[in-house]
Design a protein around this motif. Sequence first.
Motif, PDB file in Angstrom:
ATOM      1  N   SER A   5       0.814  -1.217   0.000  1.00  0.00           N
ATOM      2  CA  SER A   5       0.000   0.000   0.000  1.00  0.00           C
ATOM      3  C   SER A   5       0.847   1.267   0.000  1.00  0.00           C
ATOM      4  CB  SER A   5      -0.951   0.009   1.190  1.00  0.00           C
ATOM      5  OG  SER A   5      -0.226   0.140   2.391  1.00  0.00           O
ATOM      6  N   SER A   6       2.139   1.152   0.302  1.00  0.00           N
ATOM      7  CA  SER A   6       2.995   2.338   0.229  1.00  0.00           C
ATOM      8  C   SER A   6       3.478   2.588  -1.199  1.00  0.00           C
ATOM      9  CB  SER A   6       4.202   2.176   1.158  1.00  0.00           C
ATOM     10  OG  SER A   6       5.107   1.225   0.646  1.00  0.00           O
ATOM     11  N   ASN A   7       2.997   1.803  -2.142  1.00  0.00           N
ATOM     12  CA  ASN A   7       3.360   1.906  -3.567  1.00  0.00           C
ATOM     13  C   ASN A   7       4.829   1.599  -3.817  1.00  0.00           C
ATOM     14  OD1 ASN A   7       0.741   2.583  -4.325  1.00  0.00           O
ATOM     15  ND2 ASN A   7       1.119   4.753  -3.923  1.00  0.00           N
ATOM     16  N   VAL A   8       5.476   0.918  -2.907  1.00  0.00           N
ATOM     17  CA  VAL A   8       6.859   0.456  -2.998  1.00  0.00           C
ATOM     18  C   VAL A   8       7.755   1.564  -3.563  1.00  0.00           C
ATOM     19  CG1 VAL A   8       8.333  -1.480  -3.702  1.00  0.00           C
ATOM     20  CG2 VAL A   8       5.906  -1.845  -3.401  1.00  0.00           C
ATOM     21  N   PRO A   9       8.020   2.613  -2.765  1.00  0.00           N
ATOM     22  CA  PRO A   9       8.808   3.738  -3.282  1.00  0.00           C
ATOM     23  C   PRO A   9      10.266   3.387  -3.577  1.00  0.00           C
ATOM     24  CG  PRO A   9       8.323   4.042  -0.963  1.00  0.00           C
ATOM     25  CD  PRO A   9       7.570   2.832  -1.400  1.00  0.00           C
ATOM     26  N   VAL A  10      10.815   2.364  -2.942  1.00  0.00           N
ATOM     27  CA  VAL A  10      12.197   1.949  -3.199  1.00  0.00           C
ATOM     28  C   VAL A  10      12.149   0.479  -3.612  1.00  0.00           C
ATOM     29  CG1 VAL A  10      14.533   1.866  -2.269  1.00  0.00           C
ATOM     30  CG2 VAL A  10      12.909   3.550  -1.383  1.00  0.00           C
ATOM     31  N   PRO A  11      11.887   0.196  -4.888  1.00  0.00           N
ATOM     32  CA  PRO A  11      11.645  -1.191  -5.298  1.00  0.00           C
ATOM     33  C   PRO A  11      12.840  -2.112  -5.132  1.00  0.00           C
ATOM     34  CG  PRO A  11      11.526   0.286  -7.185  1.00  0.00           C
ATOM     35  CD  PRO A  11      11.725   1.134  -5.987  1.00  0.00           C
ATOM     36  N   LEU A  12      14.052  -1.585  -5.211  1.00  0.00           N
ATOM     37  CA  LEU A  12      15.214  -2.446  -5.086  1.00  0.00           C
ATOM     38  C   LEU A  12      15.291  -3.071  -3.692  1.00  0.00           C
ATOM     39  CD1 LEU A  12      17.736  -3.512  -6.479  1.00  0.00           C
ATOM     40  CD2 LEU A  12      18.974  -1.547  -5.593  1.00  0.00           C
ATOM     41  N   LEU A  13      15.027  -2.299  -2.665  1.00  0.00           N
ATOM     42  CA  LEU A  13      15.075  -2.814  -1.298  1.00  0.00           C
ATOM     43  C   LEU A  13      13.751  -3.451  -0.889  1.00  0.00           C
ATOM     44  CD1 LEU A  13      16.952   0.125   0.473  1.00  0.00           C
ATOM     45  CD2 LEU A  13      17.907  -1.971  -0.448  1.00  0.00           C
ATOM     46  N   GLN A  14      12.661  -2.801  -1.203  1.00  0.00           N
ATOM     47  CA  GLN A  14      11.371  -3.297  -0.745  1.00  0.00           C
ATOM     48  C   GLN A  14      10.863  -4.472  -1.578  1.00  0.00           C
ATOM     49  OE1 GLN A  14       9.270   0.496  -0.568  1.00  0.00           O
ATOM     50  NE2 GLN A  14       9.108   0.153   1.646  1.00  0.00           N
ATOM     51  N   GLY A  15      11.475  -4.742  -2.702  1.00  0.00           N
ATOM     52  CA  GLY A  15      11.127  -5.941  -3.460  1.00  0.00           C
ATOM     53  C   GLY A  15      11.458  -7.192  -2.666  1.00  0.00           C
ATOM     54  N   TRP A  16      12.584  -7.173  -1.966  1.00  0.00           N
ATOM     55  CA  TRP A  16      12.940  -8.319  -1.118  1.00  0.00           C
ATOM     56  C   TRP A  16      11.958  -8.461   0.031  1.00  0.00           C
ATOM     57  CZ3 TRP A  16      15.405 -12.654  -1.178  1.00  0.00           C
ATOM     58  CH2 TRP A  16      15.688 -13.305   0.008  1.00  0.00           C
ATOM     59  N   VAL A  17      11.543  -7.352   0.609  1.00  0.00           N
ATOM     60  CA  VAL A  17      10.572  -7.389   1.698  1.00  0.00           C
ATOM     61  C   VAL A  17       9.260  -8.001   1.210  1.00  0.00           C
ATOM     62  CG1 VAL A  17       9.288  -6.006   3.378  1.00  0.00           C
ATOM     63  CG2 VAL A  17      11.638  -5.381   2.807  1.00  0.00           C
ATOM     64  N   MET A  18       8.825  -7.609   0.017  1.00  0.00           N
ATOM     65  CA  MET A  18       7.600  -8.175  -0.549  1.00  0.00           C
ATOM     66  C   MET A  18       7.759  -9.665  -0.827  1.00  0.00           C
ATOM     67  SD  MET A  18       5.064  -6.104  -0.800  1.00  0.00           S
ATOM     68  CE  MET A  18       4.061  -6.821  -2.056  1.00  0.00           C
ATOM     69  N   PHE A  19       8.894 -10.067  -1.400  1.00  0.00           N
ATOM     70  CA  PHE A  19       9.125 -11.478  -1.688  1.00  0.00           C
ATOM     71  C   PHE A  19       9.086 -12.311  -0.415  1.00  0.00           C
ATOM     72  CE2 PHE A  19      12.317 -14.888  -1.740  1.00  0.00           C
ATOM     73  CZ  PHE A  19      11.708 -15.748  -2.631  1.00  0.00           C
ATOM     74  N   VAL A  20       9.784 -11.865   0.613  1.00  0.00           N
ATOM     75  CA  VAL A  20       9.846 -12.618   1.869  1.00  0.00           C
ATOM     76  C   VAL A  20       8.471 -12.675   2.520  1.00  0.00           C
ATOM     77  CG1 VAL A  20      10.785 -12.602   4.209  1.00  0.00           C
ATOM     78  CG2 VAL A  20      12.285 -12.222   2.265  1.00  0.00           C
ATOM     79  N   SER A  21       7.777 -11.559   2.593  1.00  0.00           N
ATOM     80  CA  SER A  21       6.494 -11.544   3.290  1.00  0.00           C
ATOM     81  C   SER A  21       5.443 -12.382   2.563  1.00  0.00           C
ATOM     82  CB  SER A  21       6.001 -10.107   3.498  1.00  0.00           C
ATOM     83  OG  SER A  21       5.803  -9.446   2.274  1.00  0.00           O
TER      84      SER A  21
END
Length: 186
Positions: free
Chosen positions: A51-67
């Motif tokens: 919902s934060s629109n993933v403003p930093v996709p390089l870092l938050q992509g891993w967070v999305m994958f793990v979660s």
Amino acid sequence: MSDPATNPAATSFPAPTISLPLGLGVLRTYSGALVVFEVLFGGLVWILVASSNVPVPLLQGWVMFVSVTAFFLSSAYLTLLITGLADRINTDWNFLDVFYHFIALLFYFAAFVLEAAVTAANGGAIISPLPNSTGTVMCILYPRGNVFTVLTGNQYNINVAATIFAFVVTLCYGCSLVMGFKRWRI
């Protein structure tokens, strides 16, 4: 006449090893409750980061994958325990429990650190709309460190909440690992 041959596949595998109760009784244990919290709070991390629109996709992509991955794997594990299907699969469930929670703990700790880094790297930027205009202005107080992200106030608040829930999920996986290790070694 000779005796009928026994089926070697039916006698080769040991009985499944599981020390958790099966069915809804698993929810009355600390381990079952922790898996429920892993699913609930892990789903919240997934929803908040998305919902934060993933403003930093390089870092938050891993967070999305793990979660997302941990959410589905923990849900499947809980489903196997609640439905009792774990008793029909011949494996050492106590070892698999420890192994899964160890890997999930490592991955979720990394995801928590990355989500905290994205949130902390906001650097005090304030984005506000210009009066009587469609444009916006960005005021940067001073950049801290080498990494600098620009988050709106809403994105910053969502990322703070995602960081807190990622920490809670990391603690849940750590507690599940300790309890699973105790069950495995006994």
